[in-house]
Design a protein around this motif. Structure first.
Motif, PDB file in Angstrom:
ATOM      1  N   ILE A  11       0.863  -1.189   0.000  1.00  0.00           N
ATOM      2  CA  ILE A  11       0.000   0.000   0.000  1.00  0.00           C
ATOM      3  C   ILE A  11       0.894   1.232   0.000  1.00  0.00           C
ATOM      4  CG2 ILE A  11      -1.873   1.219   1.158  1.00  0.00           C
ATOM      5  CD1 ILE A  11      -2.380  -1.392   2.760  1.00  0.00           C
ATOM      6  N   CYS A  12       0.802   2.039  -1.048  1.00  0.00           N
ATOM      7  CA  CYS A  12       1.495   3.321  -1.080  1.00  0.00           C
ATOM      8  C   CYS A  12       0.525   4.393  -0.603  1.00  0.00           C
ATOM      9  CB  CYS A  12       1.979   3.636  -2.496  1.00  0.00           C
ATOM     10  SG  CYS A  12       3.200   2.464  -3.125  1.00  0.00           S
ATOM     11  N   PRO A  17      -4.351   9.404   6.432  1.00  0.00           N
ATOM     12  CA  PRO A  17      -4.364   8.461   7.557  1.00  0.00           C
ATOM     13  C   PRO A  17      -5.724   7.826   7.821  1.00  0.00           C
ATOM     14  CG  PRO A  17      -4.082  10.734   8.318  1.00  0.00           C
ATOM     15  CD  PRO A  17      -3.906  10.748   6.843  1.00  0.00           C
ATOM     16  N   GLU A  18      -6.823   8.605   7.697  1.00  0.00           N
ATOM     17  CA  GLU A  18      -8.144   8.027   7.952  1.00  0.00           C
ATOM     18  C   GLU A  18      -8.501   6.975   6.908  1.00  0.00           C
ATOM     19  OE1 GLU A  18     -11.317  10.947   9.094  1.00  0.00           O
ATOM     20  OE2 GLU A  18      -9.731  12.365   8.581  1.00  0.00           O
ATOM     21  N   LEU A  19      -8.270   7.306   5.666  1.00  0.00           N
ATOM     22  CA  LEU A  19      -8.566   6.361   4.592  1.00  0.00           C
ATOM     23  C   LEU A  19      -7.645   5.152   4.663  1.00  0.00           C
ATOM     24  CD1 LEU A  19      -9.115   8.888   1.675  1.00  0.00           C
ATOM     25  CD2 LEU A  19     -10.864   7.488   2.764  1.00  0.00           C
ATOM     26  N   LEU A  20      -6.368   5.392   4.958  1.00  0.00           N
ATOM     27  CA  LEU A  20      -5.413   4.298   5.076  1.00  0.00           C
ATOM     28  C   LEU A  20      -5.841   3.308   6.153  1.00  0.00           C
ATOM     29  CD1 LEU A  20      -2.679   2.939   4.449  1.00  0.00           C
ATOM     30  CD2 LEU A  20      -1.663   4.468   6.164  1.00  0.00           C
ATOM     31  N   ASP A  44       5.130   5.007   2.926  1.00  0.00           N
ATOM     32  CA  ASP A  44       4.645   6.359   3.207  1.00  0.00           C
ATOM     33  C   ASP A  44       5.436   7.367   2.383  1.00  0.00           C
ATOM     34  OD1 ASP A  44       3.569   8.652   4.254  1.00  0.00           O
ATOM     35  OD2 ASP A  44       3.934   8.131   6.353  1.00  0.00           O
ATOM     36  N   ASN A  45       4.723   8.139   1.548  1.00  0.00           N
ATOM     37  CA  ASN A  45       5.368   9.118   0.673  1.00  0.00           C
ATOM     38  C   ASN A  45       5.323  10.528   1.235  1.00  0.00           C
ATOM     39  OD1 ASN A  45       4.814  10.554  -2.565  1.00  0.00           O
ATOM     40  ND2 ASN A  45       6.728   9.679  -1.857  1.00  0.00           N
ATOM     41  N   VAL A  78       8.871   5.645  -8.638  1.00  0.00           N
ATOM     42  CA  VAL A  78       9.818   5.338  -7.567  1.00  0.00           C
ATOM     43  C   VAL A  78       9.073   4.800  -6.347  1.00  0.00           C
ATOM     44  CG1 VAL A  78      11.489   6.338  -5.955  1.00  0.00           C
ATOM     45  CG2 VAL A  78      11.514   7.019  -8.369  1.00  0.00           C
ATOM     46  N   LEU A  79       7.940   5.411  -6.036  1.00  0.00           N
ATOM     47  CA  LEU A  79       7.160   4.998  -4.866  1.00  0.00           C
ATOM     48  C   LEU A  79       6.645   3.570  -5.018  1.00  0.00           C
ATOM     49  CD1 LEU A  79       5.794   5.801  -2.190  1.00  0.00           C
ATOM     50  CD2 LEU A  79       3.882   6.686  -3.544  1.00  0.00           C
ATOM     51  N   ARG A  80       6.040   3.282  -6.153  1.00  0.00           N
ATOM     52  CA  ARG A  80       5.499   1.936  -6.330  1.00  0.00           C
ATOM     53  C   ARG A  80       6.607   0.902  -6.503  1.00  0.00           C
ATOM     54  NH1 ARG A  80       0.846   4.498  -9.547  1.00  0.00           N
ATOM     55  NH2 ARG A  80      -0.873   4.414  -8.057  1.00  0.00           N
TER      56      ARG A  80
END
Length: 326
Positions: A11-12, A17-20, A44-45, A78-80
């Motif tokens: 999970i990126c 935070p609430e949705l995560l 976490d980006n 890069v994130l994924r």
């Protein structure tokens, strides 16, 4: 849980935070009828590390290994790629931080891969609106991904001429890592990570290299659509950016890019002109109920301005309205 894992859920996230928390809970509550050993990795980006507290709390409530890592480079490729590289399992499932997985999500994704012998499985994305669907799309169909293919069917990403179709994103997807990326190379190309379209470019590249991508019709996730994402201005800039992705990826794979470029520019001019006439004739400018003409114009502008990418679209902090749908 000890021993090697069968599946990594990656999970990126960026300041949601609430949705995560909803996403994580749905992943940890999987029915897991297949008896998979799985882990969850959260990348976490956001520079503030806004996801850390959520991950730490939920990690104490489960026996499933949950890992938290940071990757602050503002580039979606890069994130994924970091999510892929952190995975300890041979299978990697991706879900976005505004999506909630059905209880049988992992069973259906992995089951589709096993039944078909495919390399990648992709499932439907439904939508629930934090407030209400927009007046221009009261059924919310434009916010969903449902290819309406039979379960286990191959997804035709390109037509006979090499033209991209069935645009896909990595939210709700599963990859056999050894088959898809046997040389250990990064999954996504960084040059697509700023302008967008990095995930669909990867799917097209995998398809062209002979990898099988199948539709897992029962592997369902539901995206929470925040109010600002239903605004007309937001939908139009997203449409323009998607058209830019389409041109860039089509030219990248076309055997005769010069001819394709000419046809795309001609189509863009036509879409811009027809959209302007339609929007003017229907008094669409300023309307919140009609958007078709302006969307056609956005498609045209995206093609004509494909070398000037929209890139990241500024968004407000992702906070759920009080009393919003779960």
């Amino acid at each position: 849980m000890s021993g090697p894992v069968d599946l990594t859920i990656a999970i990126c996230t960026y300041d949601r935070p609430e949705l995560l928390a909803r996403t994580l809970r749905s992943c940890l509550a999987q029915r897991n009828a297949l008896g998979l050993r799985f882990e969850v990795v959260v990348v976490d980006n956001h520079p503030s590390g806004s996801a850390a507290a959520v991950v730490a709390q939920l990690a104490t409530e489960t026996a499933v290994p949950v890992r938290y890592v940071t990757e602050t480079t503002r580039n979606m490729s890069v994130l994924r790629n970091r999510g892929f590289s952190e995975a300890a399992a041979p299978l990697v499932a991706l879900i976005d931080d505004d999506e909630v997985a059905d209880p049988a999500w992992t069973d259906e994704l992995v089951g589709a891969l096993r039944r078909t012998g495919a390399d990648v499985a992709v499932g439907p994305r439904l939508a629930v609106f934090a407030e209400a669907p927009p007046p221009y799309d009261p059924a919310g169909t434009g916010f969903m991904r449902d290819l309406r293919l039979p379960d286990g069917a191959d997804i035709p990403l390109l037509d006979a001429r090499g033209k991209p179709q069935h645009g896909l994103g990595t939210g709700n997807s599963l990859f056999d890592m050894a088959r898809c990326f046997p040389d250990g190379a990064p999954a996504m190309r960084p040059e697509f990570g700023d302008a967008g379209g990095e995930d669909f470019e990867m799917f097209v590249r995998l398809h062209r290299s002979g990898r099988r991508i199948v539709w897992a019709s029962r592997a369902v996730v539901t995206e929470t659509v925040l109010p600002h994402r239903t605004s007309t201005a937001y939908r139009l800039i997203r449409t323009q950016r998607e058209a830019q992705h389409y041109v860039t990826i089509y030219l990248d794979v076309a055997p005769h890019p010069g001819r394709v470029w000419l046809s795309l520019m001609a189509k863009g001019l036509l879409q811009l002109a027809v959209g302007l006439v339609l929007a003017t004739a229907t008094w669409e400018f300023g309307s919140t109920r009609r958007i078709a003409g302006r969307q056609l114009m956005a498609h045209g502008l995206g093609k004509l301005l494909w070398r000037r990418p929209v890139g990241y679209i500024a968004e407000p902090p992702a906070r759920l309205p009080s009393g919003s749908a779960s």
